[in-house]
Scaffold this motif. Structure first.
Motif, PDB file in Angstrom:
ATOM      1  N   THR A  84       0.863  -1.191   0.000  1.00 56.59           N
ATOM      2  CA  THR A  84       0.000   0.000   0.000  1.00 56.59           C
ATOM      3  C   THR A  84       0.892   1.231   0.000  1.00 56.59           C
ATOM      4  N   LEU A  88       1.280   5.202   0.670  1.00 55.87           N
ATOM      5  CA  LEU A  88       0.699   6.314   1.434  1.00 55.87           C
ATOM      6  C   LEU A  88       1.398   7.612   1.097  1.00 55.87           C
ATOM      7  N   ASN A  94      -3.782  -3.162   3.553  1.00 58.83           N
ATOM      8  CA  ASN A  94      -4.822  -2.123   3.511  1.00 58.83           C
ATOM      9  C   ASN A  94      -5.312  -1.773   4.907  1.00 58.83           C
ATOM     10  N   ALA A 123      -2.976   0.697   6.446  1.00 59.74           N
ATOM     11  CA  ALA A 123      -3.178   2.055   5.943  1.00 59.74           C
ATOM     12  C   ALA A 123      -4.406   2.709   6.572  1.00 59.74           C
ATOM     13  N   SER A 124      -5.530   2.003   6.555  1.00 54.50           N
ATOM     14  CA  SER A 124      -6.766   2.590   7.088  1.00 54.50           C
ATOM     15  C   SER A 124      -6.668   2.808   8.596  1.00 54.50           C
ATOM     16  N   VAL A 158      -4.226   7.523   1.141  1.00 57.63           N
ATOM     17  CA  VAL A 158      -3.807   6.335   0.396  1.00 57.63           C
ATOM     18  C   VAL A 158      -3.720   6.694  -1.077  1.00 57.63           C
TER      19      VAL A 158
END
Length: 469
Positions: free
Chosen positions: A60, A62, A187, A190-191, A420
């Motif tokens: 991911t 960022l 993911n 990231a979230s 993201v």
């Protein structure tokens, strides 16, 4: 053979050539040993690689800005970056690698129930339950904490944070045996990281709002107290404020009276000069007398009657009744003229007395106001101190109130400095082990290992021959 053939340099070069030739002969004579060792090591690496569980890596991307987009300030809409922000980005990378974030990701993705981590989770839960005491809720809580601690090490082992050079981007890699799980965890990292960042900002804003609210309440009471003290003191001392940049009432009145005193002194000088001129002589040449129509008419009538008297004196004697009557009229006109001049003199004397009295009264009022002004200045020392307290408290209160409003507006925007760019996708091929790379390394390592063994055997054999000889 010449002497040059037996020189030390020539002997050393010959000895080096013989040594290299021996090494080369040792390698060539044991080439099958080297090849066998190389093949054996390569085969071991191949078997080990094939037996290693494949790891799938999901990534991911960022974007991490130094500050959030400043929506409430149009002039500085985008955050300004600085070369001195390295510590900020290092902090963000360490937050991504933190145990707390890993445990949140474990809870969010339910890793304890995934087959890849289920055995570790069950073992940790059983160990925690074995020594746990208390009710069922506390036991379950300790089991959950133990499971999260046990899985944290494996999750952090599969995590890699890679900052992209010369950019505000960072790649979050996660590797696991399950490709779908790798993408899910990447993911989730990231979230969860974005949510935690927003929560930290919200907590900071909430704390700031709470702190400023308490301080505002305190300062509001302090402002009211200082204003009340100022009003009470000004009421007790009869101090009336006419404005910060305006002089006090006694000072304003003193300024006006100084102008009145100058006018009074001028009027007195003029009235005194007129009175000094009026009280000497017969007063006929006074400007007020000359300009008086009544006196001028009386004087004209006086002149006419004296002229008639002189004319008739040639015919009649002074004791003649007609002459005596005319003379009486002349005396009566003279007395009337002197009476009018006396009125004018009395008026000038009154004007002079009034001007002198006005000057005296004005001087008395000025002296009184000077005393009042000095007394007011002395009493204003305490008043000014109280007023400065009021102004200072009000300025601090206004500044905090403005800051409170700014934080309230900024806190409601909900801006985030992390976003993201590319979410993780399920990888189609394993990231490790890499069979070609591992096999190439195995061949190289096996070849060098074979060389070393061949040379060692040659040295051992040479030493044995030397000892026998």
């Amino acid at each position: 053979m010449s002497s040059a053939d037996h020189s030390p340099v020539h002997s050393h070069a010959k000895h080096a050539d013989v040594t290299l030739a021996e090494y080369w002969h040792a390698i060539v004579s044991r080439r099958w040993l080297i090849a066998g060792i190389t093949i054996l090591v390569a085969a071991a690496v191949l078997v080990g690689t094939l037996l290693t569980t494949p790891q799938y890596r999901a990534t991911t991307t960022l974007q991490i800005n130094r500050d959030a987009m400043n929506v409430v300030n149009i002039e500085n809409l985008m955050p300004a970056e600085s070369p001195m922000d390295r510590d900020f980005y290092e902090t963000q990378y360490e937050l991504l690698r933190s145990r707390t974030l890993a445990q949140e990701v474990i809870r969010k993705t339910h890793l304890a129930d995934h087959p890849a981590y289920k055995d570790i989770a069950q073992k940790a839960a059983e160990n925690a339950a074995a020594g746990a005491e208390g009710d069922q809720a506390s036991v379950q809580k300790r089991q959950q904490e133990a499971v999260e601690r046990a899985l944290t090490a494996d999750v952090l082992a599969g995590l890699e944070v890679e900052p992209v050079r010369n950019s505000r981007l960072a790649k979050v890699h996660f590797s696991s045996p399950d490709p779908a799980l790798s993408a899910q965890v990447a993911n989730a990292y990231a979230s969860t990281f974005i949510a935690d960042n927003l929560q930290r900002q919200l907590d900071a804003s909430t704390f700031a709002v709470k702190y400023l609210s308490e301080r505002l309440d305190q300062l509001r009471g302090k402002v009211e107290e200082s204003e009340r003290a100022l009003v009470d003191y000004s009421g007790d001392q009869q101090i009336v404020s006419v404005g910060d940049d305006q002089p006090s009432l006694p000072a304003q009145n003193l300024s006006g009276l100084n102008g009145m005193l100058a006018a009074s002194q001028t009027a007195k000088i003029q009235a005194e000069a007129a009175w000094n001129e009026a009280r000497g002589g017969n007063g006929l040449n006074l400007p007020q007398v000359v300009s008086s129509p009544l006196i001028q008419r009386l004087r004209e009538a006086q002149v006419d009657m004296e002229s008639e008297y002189n004319q008739k004196l040639a015919t009649y004697k002074p004791d003649y009744p007609e002459m005596m009557r005319l003379k009486g009229r002349i005396e009566a006109g003279r007395r009337q003229i002197q009476q009018e001049i006396g009125v004018i003199r009395a008026s000038l004397k009154s004007q002079y007395d009034a001007a002198a009295q006005q000057e005296q009264l004005t001087e008395q009022q000025i002296n009184s106001l000077k005393h009042d002004q000095l007394d007011l200045q002395e009493r204003s020392i305490r008043y000014n101190m109280l007023k400065r307290d009021v102004d200072t408290n009000r300025q601090i209160y206004d500044a905090l109130l403005q800051r409170f409003k700014e934080i309230g507006v900024a806190g409601n925007v909900g801006a985030n400095n992390i976003s993201v760019i590319d979410p993780a996708e399920i990888p189609g091929s394993p990231y490790s082990p890499r069979l070609p790379v591992n096999l190439a390394l195995g061949i190289v390592f096996g070849f060098f290992l074979g060389l070393v063994i061949a040379l060692v055997l040659h040295l051992v054999s040479s030493m044995r021959r030397a000892s026998r000889g």
